[in-house]
Write a protein that holds these residues in place. Structure first.
Motif, PDB file in Angstrom:
ATOM      1  N   GLN A   1       0.831  -1.204   0.000  1.00 25.98           N
ATOM      2  CA  GLN A   1       0.000   0.000   0.000  1.00 25.98           C
ATOM      3  C   GLN A   1       0.868   1.257   0.000  1.00 25.98           C
ATOM      4  OE1 GLN A   1      -2.410  -0.510   3.476  1.00 25.98           O
ATOM      5  NE2 GLN A   1      -3.652  -2.151   2.583  1.00 25.98           N
ATOM      6  N   ILE A   2       1.900   1.256   0.830  1.00 22.68           N
ATOM      7  CA  ILE A   2       2.812   2.408   0.882  1.00 22.68           C
ATOM      8  C   ILE A   2       3.534   2.573  -0.439  1.00 22.68           C
ATOM      9  CG2 ILE A   2       4.817   3.383   2.052  1.00 22.68           C
ATOM     10  CD1 ILE A   2       4.010   1.772   4.531  1.00 22.68           C
ATOM     11  N   VAL A   3       4.036   1.459  -0.968  1.00 30.19           N
ATOM     12  CA  VAL A   3       4.752   1.487  -2.239  1.00 30.19           C
ATOM     13  C   VAL A   3       3.863   2.041  -3.342  1.00 30.19           C
ATOM     14  CG1 VAL A   3       5.659  -0.046  -4.028  1.00 30.19           C
ATOM     15  CG2 VAL A   3       6.436  -0.305  -1.683  1.00 30.19           C
ATOM     16  N   ALA A   4       2.598   1.639  -3.355  1.00 29.00           N
ATOM     17  CA  ALA A   4       1.678   2.119  -4.381  1.00 29.00           C
ATOM     18  C   ALA A   4       1.454   3.629  -4.263  1.00 29.00           C
ATOM     19  CB  ALA A   4       0.345   1.375  -4.271  1.00 29.00           C
ATOM     20  N   VAL A   5       1.298   4.125  -3.037  1.00 32.10           N
ATOM     21  CA  VAL A   5       1.092   5.560  -2.824  1.00 32.10           C
ATOM     22  C   VAL A   5       2.309   6.353  -3.296  1.00 32.10           C
ATOM     23  CG1 VAL A   5       0.875   7.357  -1.058  1.00 32.10           C
ATOM     24  CG2 VAL A   5      -0.587   5.327  -0.960  1.00 32.10           C
ATOM     25  N   MET A   6       3.508   5.913  -2.891  1.00 31.42           N
ATOM     26  CA  MET A   6       4.715   6.642  -3.262  1.00 31.42           C
ATOM     27  C   MET A   6       4.985   6.554  -4.756  1.00 31.42           C
ATOM     28  SD  MET A   6       5.278   7.833  -0.342  1.00 31.42           S
ATOM     29  CE  MET A   6       6.660   8.842  -0.871  1.00 31.42           C
ATOM     30  N   ALA A   7       4.674   5.422  -5.373  1.00 27.89           N
ATOM     31  CA  ALA A   7       4.863   5.283  -6.818  1.00 27.89           C
ATOM     32  C   ALA A   7       3.923   6.220  -7.572  1.00 27.89           C
ATOM     33  CB  ALA A   7       4.633   3.834  -7.245  1.00 27.89           C
TER      34      ALA A   7
ATOM     35  N   ILE B   1       8.899  13.385  -1.176  1.00 28.42           N
ATOM     36  CA  ILE B   1       9.405  12.328  -2.044  1.00 28.42           C
ATOM     37  C   ILE B   1      10.779  12.713  -2.575  1.00 28.42           C
ATOM     38  CG2 ILE B   1       8.407  13.228  -4.182  1.00 28.42           C
ATOM     39  CD1 ILE B   1       7.620  10.297  -4.833  1.00 28.42           C
ATOM     40  N   ASP B   2      11.602  11.696  -2.837  1.00 24.94           N
ATOM     41  CA  ASP B   2      12.904  11.902  -3.445  1.00 24.94           C
ATOM     42  C   ASP B   2      13.140  10.798  -4.476  1.00 24.94           C
ATOM     43  OD1 ASP B   2      14.140   9.551  -2.147  1.00 24.94           O
ATOM     44  OD2 ASP B   2      14.027  10.738  -0.315  1.00 24.94           O
ATOM     45  N   PRO B   3      14.164  10.906  -5.311  1.00 29.38           N
ATOM     46  CA  PRO B   3      14.369   9.895  -6.357  1.00 29.38           C
ATOM     47  C   PRO B   3      14.572   8.484  -5.827  1.00 29.38           C
ATOM     48  CG  PRO B   3      15.634  11.873  -6.860  1.00 29.38           C
ATOM     49  CD  PRO B   3      15.073  12.054  -5.478  1.00 29.38           C
ATOM     50  N   PHE B   4      15.134   8.344  -4.631  1.00 33.81           N
ATOM     51  CA  PHE B   4      15.429   7.016  -4.105  1.00 33.81           C
ATOM     52  C   PHE B   4      14.145   6.254  -3.759  1.00 33.81           C
ATOM     53  CE2 PHE B   4      19.139   9.641  -3.200  1.00 33.81           C
ATOM     54  CZ  PHE B   4      20.141   8.873  -3.787  1.00 33.81           C
ATOM     55  N   ILE B   5      13.279   6.890  -2.990  1.00 35.92           N
ATOM     56  CA  ILE B   5      12.027   6.199  -2.628  1.00 35.92           C
ATOM     57  C   ILE B   5      11.121   6.083  -3.848  1.00 35.92           C
ATOM     58  CG2 ILE B   5      10.707   8.246  -1.915  1.00 35.92           C
ATOM     59  CD1 ILE B   5       9.694   6.532   0.461  1.00 35.92           C
ATOM     60  N   ALA B   6      11.232   7.024  -4.787  1.00 35.51           N
ATOM     61  CA  ALA B   6      10.434   6.941  -6.010  1.00 35.51           C
ATOM     62  C   ALA B   6      10.848   5.730  -6.846  1.00 35.51           C
ATOM     63  CB  ALA B   6      10.590   8.222  -6.820  1.00 35.51           C
ATOM     64  N   LEU B   7      12.153   5.575  -7.076  1.00 28.06           N
ATOM     65  CA  LEU B   7      12.638   4.444  -7.868  1.00 28.06           C
ATOM     66  C   LEU B   7      12.357   3.120  -7.173  1.00 28.06           C
ATOM     67  CD1 LEU B   7      16.045   5.845  -9.176  1.00 28.06           C
ATOM     68  CD2 LEU B   7      14.003   5.348 -10.526  1.00 28.06           C
ATOM     69  N   TYR B   8      12.594   3.087  -5.862  1.00 28.63           N
ATOM     70  CA  TYR B   8      12.327   1.847  -5.123  1.00 28.63           C
ATOM     71  C   TYR B   8      10.863   1.454  -5.241  1.00 28.63           C
ATOM     72  CZ  TYR B   8      11.559  -1.351  -1.269  1.00 28.63           C
ATOM     73  OH  TYR B   8      11.176  -2.431  -0.517  1.00 28.63           O
ATOM     74  N   SER B   9       9.970   2.416  -5.069  1.00 26.41           N
ATOM     75  CA  SER B   9       8.536   2.116  -5.099  1.00 26.41           C
ATOM     76  C   SER B   9       8.100   1.637  -6.482  1.00 26.41           C
ATOM     77  CB  SER B   9       7.735   3.352  -4.693  1.00 26.41           C
ATOM     78  OG  SER B   9       8.043   3.751  -3.372  1.00 26.41           O
ATOM     79  N   CYS B  10       8.582   2.309  -7.528  1.00 30.38           N
ATOM     80  CA  CYS B  10       8.185   1.917  -8.883  1.00 30.38           C
ATOM     81  C   CYS B  10       8.703   0.525  -9.229  1.00 30.38           C
ATOM     82  CB  CYS B  10       8.699   2.942  -9.892  1.00 30.38           C
ATOM     83  SG  CYS B  10       7.856   4.550  -9.805  1.00 30.38           S
TER      84      CYS B  10
END
Length: 205
Positions: free
Chosen positions: A89-95, A168-177
């Motif tokens: 759920q968290i990953v989906a929100v951040m993505a 948000i930052d590129p690291f959590i964005a890339l990880y989530s996607c």
């Protein structure tokens, strides 16, 4: 000064999570964490190790810091590991936030959502609704990530003045996607394997 403190904390948490614990007990894991936090202050040519890392990574978003702190708490025995469904759920929100922000800022759209972060009342309202939705799903970690990012922005915890830099930052964005893509691939593979097994079992012997 707040950014320097954040750099030291980011260095300690990041190195702690990247290096294996080799089955150490939670107590020894805590000692290892303190060692890495202290190592970040070691100066080299006038800059600490944490500052060197910051020169490459920049300042992480508050959501990333909260996530790092949570997984550190899990490894050191201070927090239980949450179910995979809640992590998704968290990953989906951040993505979704990443897909809204980054393609447009790279010139792929006439819309510039980053500008919304300078006068972020509508964006804060939207994130507040996401936070309430995560609370309704009993996802406390996800709600804390978004709520603490908003709180940090409201008190000016970082030198950044744009709300997105807290969110948000590129690291959590890339990880989530990539995590979402990996989950989708594994889900399709499992479904395909199950169908093949059913087809084989239904064939006459």
């Amino acid at each position: 000064m707040a950014d320097l403190w954040q750099a030291q904390l980011t260095f300690g948490l990041f190195v702690f999570l990247l290096t294996p614990g080799f089955g150490l007990s939670p107590g020894l894991q805590r000692v290892r964490l303190l060692v890495f936090l202290a190592i970040g202050y070691i100066p080299i040519a006038g800059l600490s190790l944490a500052d060197y890392m910051r020169s490459f990574t920049g300042d992480l978003a508050i959501t990333s810091l909260v996530a790092l702190a949570y997984w550190t708490a899990v490894r050191t025995g201070f927090a239980p590991r949450q179910p995979r469904a809640k992590t998704l759920q968290i990953v989906a929100v951040m993505a979704c936030l990443a897909l809204f922000l980054y393609p447009a800022t790279m010139g792929l759209s006439y819309l510039d959502p980053y500008r919304l972060g300078y006068q972020p009342r509508p964006l804060i309202l939207f994130v507040g609704l996401l936070t309430l939705a995560l609370l309704a799903l009993q996802n406390r970690l996800g709600a804390c990530m978004l709520a603490l990012a908003t709180l940090a922005f409201s008190v000016g915890l970082k030198s950044a003045t744009n709300y997105w830099d807290y969110l948000i930052d590129p690291f959590i964005a890339l990880y989530s996607c990539f995590a979402l893509i990996g989950y989708a691939i594994s889900r399709l593979w499992r479904n395909g394997s199950a169908k093949r097994r059913d087809a084989l079992s239904s064939q006459p012997g």
